[in-house]
Motif scaffolding. Structure first.
Motif, PDB file in Angstrom:
ATOM      1  N   LEU A   1       0.806  -1.212   0.000  1.00 17.26           N
ATOM      2  CA  LEU A   1       0.000   0.000   0.000  1.00 17.26           C
ATOM      3  C   LEU A   1       0.841   1.265   0.000  1.00 17.26           C
ATOM      4  N   TRP A   2       2.044   1.237   0.522  1.00 17.70           N
ATOM      5  CA  TRP A   2       2.876   2.432   0.568  1.00 17.70           C
ATOM      6  C   TRP A   2       3.252   2.887  -0.840  1.00 17.70           C
ATOM      7  N   LYS A   3       3.392   1.943  -1.773  1.00 11.99           N
ATOM      8  CA  LYS A   3       3.723   2.318  -3.155  1.00 11.99           C
ATOM      9  C   LYS A   3       2.597   3.137  -3.772  1.00 11.99           C
ATOM     10  N   LEU A   4       1.366   2.708  -3.537  1.00 11.68           N
ATOM     11  CA  LEU A   4       0.219   3.453  -4.038  1.00 11.68           C
ATOM     12  C   LEU A   4       0.182   4.848  -3.431  1.00 11.68           C
ATOM     13  N   ASN A   5       0.450   4.954  -2.142  1.00 15.35           N
ATOM     14  CA  ASN A   5       0.436   6.263  -1.485  1.00 15.35           C
ATOM     15  C   ASN A   5       1.516   7.183  -2.027  1.00 15.35           C
ATOM     16  N   VAL A   6       2.696   6.659  -2.314  1.00 12.07           N
ATOM     17  CA  VAL A   6       3.776   7.478  -2.880  1.00 12.07           C
ATOM     18  C   VAL A   6       3.394   7.966  -4.268  1.00 12.07           C
ATOM     19  N   VAL A   7       2.854   7.084  -5.088  1.00 10.65           N
ATOM     20  CA  VAL A   7       2.453   7.479  -6.445  1.00 10.65           C
ATOM     21  C   VAL A   7       1.349   8.529  -6.394  1.00 10.65           C
ATOM     22  N   LEU A   8       0.350   8.338  -5.538  1.00 10.52           N
ATOM     23  CA  LEU A   8      -0.728   9.322  -5.440  1.00 10.52           C
ATOM     24  C   LEU A   8      -0.232  10.667  -4.922  1.00 10.52           C
ATOM     25  N   ALA A   9       0.714  10.657  -3.991  1.00  6.54           N
ATOM     26  CA  ALA A   9       1.281  11.917  -3.495  1.00  6.54           C
ATOM     27  C   ALA A   9       2.048  12.642  -4.594  1.00  6.54           C
ATOM     28  N   LEU A  10       2.840  11.913  -5.380  1.00  9.87           N
ATOM     29  CA  LEU A  10       3.575  12.540  -6.477  1.00  9.87           C
ATOM     30  C   LEU A  10       2.636  13.079  -7.547  1.00  9.87           C
ATOM     31  N   ILE A  11       1.591  12.343  -7.848  1.00 11.01           N
ATOM     32  CA  ILE A  11       0.624  12.823  -8.842  1.00 11.01           C
ATOM     33  C   ILE A  11      -0.073  14.080  -8.346  1.00 11.01           C
ATOM     34  N   SER A  12      -0.446  14.114  -7.076  1.00  8.81           N
ATOM     35  CA  SER A  12      -1.120  15.309  -6.566  1.00  8.81           C
ATOM     36  C   SER A  12      -0.187  16.516  -6.569  1.00  8.81           C
ATOM     37  N   CYS A  13       1.099  16.314  -6.285  1.00  7.48           N
ATOM     38  CA  CYS A  13       2.061  17.420  -6.366  1.00  7.48           C
ATOM     39  C   CYS A  13       2.211  17.907  -7.808  1.00  7.48           C
ATOM     40  N   TRP A  14       2.265  16.974  -8.744  1.00  4.83           N
ATOM     41  CA  TRP A  14       2.417  17.350 -10.151  1.00  4.83           C
ATOM     42  C   TRP A  14       1.203  18.128 -10.631  1.00  4.83           C
ATOM     43  N   ILE A  15       0.004  17.675 -10.282  1.00  2.00           N
ATOM     44  CA  ILE A  15      -1.209  18.379 -10.700  1.00  2.00           C
ATOM     45  C   ILE A  15      -1.268  19.764 -10.068  1.00  2.00           C
ATOM     46  N   ALA A  16      -0.869  19.875  -8.809  1.00  5.49           N
ATOM     47  CA  ALA A  16      -0.856  21.191  -8.156  1.00  5.49           C
ATOM     48  C   ALA A  16       0.104  22.140  -8.864  1.00  5.49           C
ATOM     49  N   CYS A  17       1.265  21.644  -9.275  1.00  2.05           N
ATOM     50  CA  CYS A  17       2.229  22.487 -10.006  1.00  2.05           C
ATOM     51  C   CYS A  17       1.667  22.935 -11.341  1.00  2.05           C
TER      52      CYS A  17
ATOM     53  N   LEU B   1      -1.580  23.177 -12.274  1.00  2.00           N
ATOM     54  CA  LEU B   1      -2.774  24.018 -12.162  1.00  2.00           C
ATOM     55  C   LEU B   1      -2.476  25.409 -11.618  1.00  2.00           C
ATOM     56  N   THR B   2      -1.463  25.547 -10.803  1.00  2.00           N
ATOM     57  CA  THR B   2      -1.178  26.850 -10.203  1.00  2.00           C
ATOM     58  C   THR B   2      -0.228  27.691 -11.033  1.00  2.00           C
ATOM     59  N   GLY B   3       0.233  27.192 -12.153  1.00  4.33           N
ATOM     60  CA  GLY B   3       1.168  27.974 -12.968  1.00  4.33           C
ATOM     61  C   GLY B   3       2.512  28.096 -12.296  1.00  4.33           C
ATOM     62  N   TRP B   4       2.934  27.034 -11.663  1.00  2.00           N
ATOM     63  CA  TRP B   4       4.198  27.016 -10.944  1.00  2.00           C
ATOM     64  C   TRP B   4       5.317  27.363 -11.914  1.00  2.00           C
ATOM     65  N   GLY B   5       6.127  28.334 -11.579  1.00  2.00           N
ATOM     66  CA  GLY B   5       7.226  28.738 -12.440  1.00  2.00           C
ATOM     67  C   GLY B   5       7.000  30.060 -13.125  1.00  2.00           C
ATOM     68  N   SER B   6       5.790  30.589 -13.068  1.00  2.91           N
ATOM     69  CA  SER B   6       5.541  31.892 -13.674  1.00  2.91           C
ATOM     70  C   SER B   6       5.514  32.965 -12.591  1.00  2.91           C
ATOM     71  N   ILE B   7       5.976  34.137 -12.951  1.00  2.84           N
ATOM     72  CA  ILE B   7       6.045  35.262 -12.025  1.00  2.84           C
ATOM     73  C   ILE B   7       5.077  36.327 -12.525  1.00  2.84           C
ATOM     74  N   GLN B   8       4.094  36.694 -11.686  1.00  3.09           N
ATOM     75  CA  GLN B   8       3.118  37.714 -12.055  1.00  3.09           C
ATOM     76  C   GLN B   8       3.692  39.080 -11.691  1.00  3.09           C
ATOM     77  N   GLY B   9       3.538  40.025 -12.579  1.00  2.00           N
ATOM     78  CA  GLY B   9       4.061  41.354 -12.305  1.00  2.00           C
ATOM     79  C   GLY B   9       3.167  42.442 -12.867  1.00  2.00           C
ATOM     80  N   VAL B  10       3.413  43.662 -12.402  1.00  2.00           N
ATOM     81  CA  VAL B  10       2.653  44.820 -12.846  1.00  2.00           C
ATOM     82  C   VAL B  10       3.654  45.844 -13.348  1.00  2.00           C
ATOM     83  N   VAL B  11       3.374  46.428 -14.509  1.00  2.00           N
ATOM     84  CA  VAL B  11       4.227  47.452 -15.089  1.00  2.00           C
ATOM     85  C   VAL B  11       3.477  48.781 -14.993  1.00  2.00           C
TER      86      VAL B  11
END
Length: 114
Positions: free
Chosen positions: A36-52, A54-64
């Motif tokens: 069961l720990w293998k399933l939990n590790v895979v699900l945790a990695l997938i949830s981290c990847w989806i969060a990255c 969906l949130t636009g991880w890596g982009s910087i919002q700015g105002v000029v």
């Protein structure tokens, strides 16, 4: 019309609910906790990847300018490389798994893949 006061199924002939297991059946649950720990590790990695993704991880919002005149998005080169690597690795994993589903039945004809 339809009389909703009478039951559709006679209570005496209604099926019982639940699953009853008696004695030593073929259900072996002793190893299920170990894997069961293998399933939990895979699900945790997938949830981290989806969060990255969906949130636009890596982009910087700015105002000029003043008074919030113009909004822009800049990319952080270091994070975008990691993001690109994550997408590339996930695509290769999906491709390898899909190829395995096509090749495995031909390599192991004695196994049941249904």
């Amino acid at each position: 019309g339809l009389n909703l006061d009478t039951p559709f199924i006679d209570p005496e002939s209604a099926p019982t609910t639940g699953h009853v297991v008696e004695g030593n059946d073929d259900l072996d649950t002793s190893d299920s906790g170990r894997e069961l720990w293998k399933l939990n590790v895979v699900l945790a990695l997938i949830s981290c990847w989806i969060a990255c993704m969906l949130t636009g991880w890596g982009s910087i919002q700015g105002v000029v300018g003043q008074d919030d005149e113009e909004h822009h998005t800049a990319a952080n080169p270091t994070v975008s490389r990691v993001n690109m690597a994550m997408v590339g690795v996930s695509q290769w994993c999906a491709l390898i798994l899909y190829t395995w589903t096509l090749v495995a039945p031909r390599l192991f004809p004695d196994r049941d893949f249904s």
